[in-house]
Motif scaffolding. Structure first.
Motif, PDB file in Angstrom:
ATOM      1  N   ARG A  44     -10.839 -31.906  24.672  1.00 10.68           N
ATOM      2  CA  ARG A  44     -10.190 -30.662  24.252  1.00 10.68           C
ATOM      3  C   ARG A  44      -8.797 -30.518  24.863  1.00 10.68           C
ATOM      4  O   ARG A  44      -8.494 -31.090  25.906  1.00 10.68           O
ATOM      5  CB  ARG A  44     -11.030 -29.447  24.661  1.00 10.68           C
ATOM      6  CG  ARG A  44     -12.282 -29.232  23.833  1.00 10.68           C
ATOM      7  CD  ARG A  44     -12.879 -27.882  24.134  1.00 10.68           C
ATOM      8  NE  ARG A  44     -14.112 -27.627  23.389  1.00 10.68           N
ATOM      9  CZ  ARG A  44     -14.408 -26.468  22.823  1.00 10.68           C
ATOM     10  NH1 ARG A  44     -13.575 -25.446  22.907  1.00 10.68           N
ATOM     11  NH2 ARG A  44     -15.550 -26.309  22.187  1.00 10.68           N
ATOM     12  N   SER A  45      -8.003 -29.696  24.210  1.00 14.34           N
ATOM     13  CA  SER A  45      -6.661 -29.365  24.689  1.00 14.34           C
ATOM     14  C   SER A  45      -6.726 -28.152  25.610  1.00 14.34           C
ATOM     15  O   SER A  45      -7.805 -27.573  25.835  1.00 14.34           O
ATOM     16  CB  SER A  45      -5.765 -29.042  23.494  1.00 14.34           C
ATOM     17  OG  SER A  45      -6.237 -27.866  22.839  1.00 14.34           O
ATOM     18  N   VAL A  46      -5.559 -27.746  26.120  1.00 12.30           N
ATOM     19  CA  VAL A  46      -5.487 -26.555  26.966  1.00 12.30           C
ATOM     20  C   VAL A  46      -6.019 -25.334  26.218  1.00 12.30           C
ATOM     21  O   VAL A  46      -6.879 -24.591  26.725  1.00 12.30           O
ATOM     22  CB  VAL A  46      -4.034 -26.311  27.427  1.00 12.30           C
ATOM     23  CG1 VAL A  46      -3.884 -24.911  28.012  1.00 12.30           C
ATOM     24  CG2 VAL A  46      -3.623 -27.351  28.464  1.00 12.30           C
ATOM     25  N   SER A  47      -5.519 -25.096  25.002  1.00  8.53           N
ATOM     26  CA  SER A  47      -5.940 -23.900  24.264  1.00  8.53           C
ATOM     27  C   SER A  47      -7.411 -23.963  23.882  1.00  8.53           C
ATOM     28  O   SER A  47      -8.110 -22.940  23.894  1.00  8.53           O
ATOM     29  CB  SER A  47      -5.074 -23.707  23.019  1.00  8.53           C
ATOM     30  OG  SER A  47      -5.201 -24.806  22.138  1.00  8.53           O
ATOM     31  N   ALA A  48      -7.907 -25.148  23.538  1.00 12.07           N
ATOM     32  CA  ALA A  48      -9.313 -25.273  23.162  1.00 12.07           C
ATOM     33  C   ALA A  48     -10.229 -25.102  24.368  1.00 12.07           C
ATOM     34  O   ALA A  48     -11.353 -24.610  24.238  1.00 12.07           O
ATOM     35  CB  ALA A  48      -9.561 -26.628  22.498  1.00 12.07           C
TER      36      ALA A  48
END
Length: 294
Positions: A44-48
């Motif tokens: 996952r990314s930061v926002s996810a």
């Protein structure tokens, strides 16, 4: 006595249908309250990551994101990141252009985009990506390119193409019906090794860089002060690591950990890299803390 650290995957390991079971959340809280380290290790990314941990108030010590291409602290502040080389996203889009059953996403430190889609189906996670065009990619630093496939043959062809075209610059990790493309040096295992190495460094002397960056080992005192060599430092306790994850992209994490565990539904190739299987993260934590498992 070594400090103890658990590195856990998210989706399919502790996140199901967009939520984390209460028993796992309670076990993770007990683990940290006992002075142990909890690390999230995910594609996952930061926002996810924020999308799942913030609403639940889940606390952790560090998170390894983008399949190892970035590391953040407990406040989700970026301590290390590596971007994909220029041209990777555009080349992937050229390769899949016109192919059915493919979705191309991009992830960065600021925003996640959906730039190509011939699947048309979604999930709660996929709604985090803003629809975009190639023009929106201009000037953006891209960390990862998650590719979703409904056609196994197309997924295999894309994997082969990535190895031939971007060998040494970018790599794709298989995760169920996704291939996560990240910088070549990145992997969940390399992210775990980097983090453990940074946690094993002696504390900085007064006046030294106190940013907490996991890259602090790369900074040196160019003055070569004799006084700094005589300042006593406290010995750092070693770190003993456990990993838990369910898919192919977790294999490098399992290899990097001292002890590795898969879930019962993990593919055989993943189980083969582990010491065994556990029914849940809560069961693993309970066994390590001497509590009865469910």
């Amino acid at each position: 006595m070594p400090r103890r650290l658990i590195s856990t995957d998210l989706d399919g390991t502790i996140v199901f249908n967009g939520t984390i079971p209460l028993r796992d959340r309670e076990a993770m809280a007990r683990w940290r309250e006992a002075g142990n380290l909890l690390v999230i290790n995910t594609g996952r990314s930061v926002s996810a990551l924020e999308h799942v941990v913030v609403p639940m108030g889940l606390e952790f010590d560090n998170a390894i994101l983008y399949t190892g291409a970035a590391i953040v602290d407990e406040d989700i502040r970026v301590r290390h990141s590596t971007a994909l080389p220029p041209g990777v996203v555009e080349d992937i889009l050229d390769f899949v252009e016109g192919a059915p059953g493919v979705t191309v996403f991009t992830t960065g430190l600021d925003e996640d985009l959906l730039v190509y889609d011939t699947i048309g189906t979604g999930s709660e996670l996929l709604t985090l990506f803003r629809p975009a065009t190639r023009r929106d990619l201009e000037g953006r630093e891209i960390i990862g390119v998650p590719l979703r496939f409904t056609d196994a043959e197309m997924a295999s062809r894309t994997e082969t193409y990535l190895r031939r075209r971007w060998d040494g610059q970018a790599v794709g990790f298989r995760n169920q019906d996704f291939i996560d493309v990240v910088p070549a040096a990145a992997s969940k295992g390399e992210g775990l090794r980097r983090l453990v190495a940074s946690l094993s460094e002696p504390p900085a002397a007064d006046g030294a860089d106190s940013t907490g960056s996991v890259d602090s080992a790369n900074s040196t005192d160019s003055a070569g002060s004799a006084d700094s060599a005589t300042v006593p430092t406290e010995p750092v306790e070693p770190i003993e690591t456990w990993s838990i994850g369910d898919s192919w992209n977790d294999i490098s994490m399992h290899r990097a950990a001292d002890h590795a565990y898969a879930l019962p539904w993990s593919p055989p190739e993943v189980v083969a890299q582990c010491d065994g299987t556990v029914s849940s993260l809560a069961d693993l934590i309970d066994s390590l803390m001497g509590r009865p498992t469910a």
